[in-house]
Write a protein that holds these residues in place. Structure first.
Motif, short mmCIF file in Angstrom:
data_model
loop_
_atom_site.label_atom_id
_atom_site.label_comp_id
_atom_site.label_asym_id
_atom_site.label_seq_id
_atom_site.Cartn_x
_atom_site.Cartn_y
_atom_site.Cartn_z
N VAL A 8 -17.65 -4.75 3.38
CA VAL A 8 -16.81 -3.64 2.71
C VAL A 8 -15.77 -3.40 3.89
O VAL A 8 -15.88 -3.26 4.92
CB VAL A 8 -17.58 -2.25 2.59
CG1 VAL A 8 -18.46 -1.93 3.77
CG2 VAL A 8 -16.75 -1.36 2.12
N THR A 9 -14.53 -3.34 3.55
CA THR A 9 -13.34 -3.00 4.20
C THR A 9 -13.29 -1.63 4.34
O THR A 9 -13.77 -0.64 3.56
CB THR A 9 -12.08 -3.74 3.43
OG1 THR A 9 -11.78 -3.14 2.45
CG2 THR A 9 -12.34 -5.15 3.62
N GLU A 12 -11.56 -0.45 0.97
CA GLU A 12 -12.70 -0.29 0.03
C GLU A 12 -13.61 0.96 0.09
O GLU A 12 -13.87 1.58 -0.71
CB GLU A 12 -13.45 -1.38 0.06
CG GLU A 12 -12.66 -2.50 -0.62
CD GLU A 12 -13.70 -3.93 -0.46
OE1 GLU A 12 -13.40 -5.01 -1.32
OE2 GLU A 12 -14.29 -4.10 0.65
N ARG A 15 -11.57 4.46 -0.64
CA ARG A 15 -11.26 4.23 -2.00
C ARG A 15 -12.57 4.48 -3.12
O ARG A 15 -12.49 4.81 -4.20
CB ARG A 15 -10.56 3.01 -2.76
CG ARG A 15 -9.14 3.05 -1.88
CD ARG A 15 -8.23 1.88 -2.82
NE ARG A 15 -7.86 2.36 -4.13
CZ ARG A 15 -8.39 1.74 -5.22
NH1 ARG A 15 -9.29 0.75 -4.97
NH2 ARG A 15 -7.85 2.17 -6.41
N ALA A 16 -13.71 4.08 -2.45
CA ALA A 16 -15.08 4.02 -3.11
C ALA A 16 -15.32 5.19 -3.96
O ALA A 16 -14.79 6.37 -3.35
CB ALA A 16 -16.11 3.53 -2.28
N HIS A 88 -12.53 0.47 -8.00
CA HIS A 88 -13.34 1.44 -6.89
C HIS A 88 -14.56 0.71 -6.81
O HIS A 88 -15.52 0.61 -7.77
CB HIS A 88 -13.32 2.67 -7.51
CG HIS A 88 -11.90 3.22 -7.65
ND1 HIS A 88 -11.59 4.02 -6.40
CD2 HIS A 88 -11.18 3.52 -8.47
CE1 HIS A 88 -10.32 4.70 -6.95
NE2 HIS A 88 -10.25 4.25 -8.24
N ARG A 89 -15.27 0.44 -5.65
CA ARG A 89 -16.56 0.06 -5.29
C ARG A 89 -17.24 1.65 -5.67
O ARG A 89 -16.83 2.59 -5.46
CB ARG A 89 -16.78 -0.63 -4.06
CG ARG A 89 -16.20 -1.87 -4.19
CD ARG A 89 -16.32 -2.42 -2.73
NE ARG A 89 -17.59 -2.79 -2.38
CZ ARG A 89 -18.07 -3.82 -1.34
NH1 ARG A 89 -17.18 -4.31 -0.64
NH2 ARG A 89 -19.19 -3.96 -1.06
#
Length: 226
Positions: A8-9, A12, A15-16, A88-89
Motif C-alpha cells: 500500500v502506498t 493509497e 485516500r482509502a 479508493h482502497r
C-alpha cells in the motif's frame, strides 16, 4: 493459507476508506463508521443500520461534530462499491466487516470479501519490522478478541484514545440505549443523561477506531522505521 499483505502506498493509504462496525454479539451490526480523505479534507460518517437506534442517530446528527445517518444495508453496499470504483482502497480491522456485508447486503456475494482488506495483515508485517521484540498475547478476559487487537497497535504508534472511548464497552452501551429507547417509544429527548452519554461514547469509540485505523495503515505504508 494466511493472507499476504498487499503493498500500500502513502497516497493509497491517504485516500482509502476506513470502516468499523459497532454492535452486539447476537445481532446484526448496529452502525458502521466510515472515515476517508477526499484530497481536500477529512470526512467521517456514521451510518446507523439498526432502525431502533434511528431516533438516536437523528438527535446526534443535529449536534456539532457528529454526522449520523439513517441507512439501510442496500444503500450502504452501494456507497462502498462506488468508493472502490473511484479508486479508493478499503480497510477494516479483521474480516468481520467483509463477512457482515456478504451476509446482509442483498446480492452482496463475495464482492465485499474481495474488496474490504484486513489491515491486520499489513500491521503484522509493519510490527515485525519495527517492533520485533513486542509479543502480543491473548487477553484472558476476552478470549474471542485475538492477539492483534487494534488498541495495541494504537499504543505502538502513540495514538491516544481517552479512557471513556476505549475498547470493551460498546456492545453493552448499544444494548442499554436500545432498551431505553423502546421504553420511551423512540423519544430520544426522553432518555436520561446516562443513556445519552452511553450513545455518545459508542459513537466516539467508533470514530477513534476508524481514524486510528487510518493512522496505523499510514504507518504501514511508510514502511520500516516509521
Amino acid at each position: 493459507m494466511p493472507a499476504k499483505a498487499k503493498p500500500v502506498t502513502i497516497l493509497e493509504a491517504q485516500r482509502a476508506f476506513y470502516i468499523d462496525f459497532e454492535g452486539t454479539a447476537v445481532d446484526p451490526p448496529s452502525l458502521l463508521g466510515v472515515a476517508w480523505h477526499d484530497g481536500k479534507k477529512d470526512h467521517f460518517v456514521q451510518h446507523v443500520l439498526e432502525e431502533g437506534l434511528w431516533p438516536a442517530a437523528d438527535a446526534k446528527s443535529k449536534q456539532p461534530g457528529f454526522d449520523c445517518r439513517r441507512t439501510n444495508w442496500a444503500d450502504l453496499g452501494e456507497i462502498l462499491r462506488r468508493a472502490v470504483a473511484q479508486g479508493h482502497r478499503m480497510f477494516a480491522w479483521s474480516t468481520h466487516e467483509a463477512t457482515a456485508f456478504c451476509k446482509f447486503v442483498p446480492g452482496g456475494g463475495e464482492w465485499f470479501a474481495d474488496n474490504i482488506e484486513n489491515a491486520i495483515v499489513n500491521a503484522k508485517v509493519w510490527k515485525k519490522a519495527n517492533y520485533p521484540d513486542v509479543i502480543f498475547e491473548k487477553d484472558p478476559s476476552n478470549p474471542y478478541g485475538g492477539k492483534n487487537r487494534l488498541h495495541r497497535y494504537f499504543e505502538l504508534i502513540e495514538y491516544e484514545v481517552p479512557t471513556a472511548f476505549g475498547p470493551g464497552n460498546s456492545a453493552q452501551r448499544i444494548k442499554y440505549v436500545r432498551e431505553m429507547l423502546k421504553k420511551r417509544n423512540g423519544d430520544y429527548s426522553a432518555l436520561t443523561p446516562v443513556a445519552k452519554g452511553k450513545w455518545t461514547k459508542v459513537l466516539r469509540h467508533n470514530e477513534h477506531d476508524c481514524k486510528g485505523l487510518r493512522e496505523v495503515v499510514l504507518r504501514c505504508a511508510a514502511g520500516p522505521g516509521s
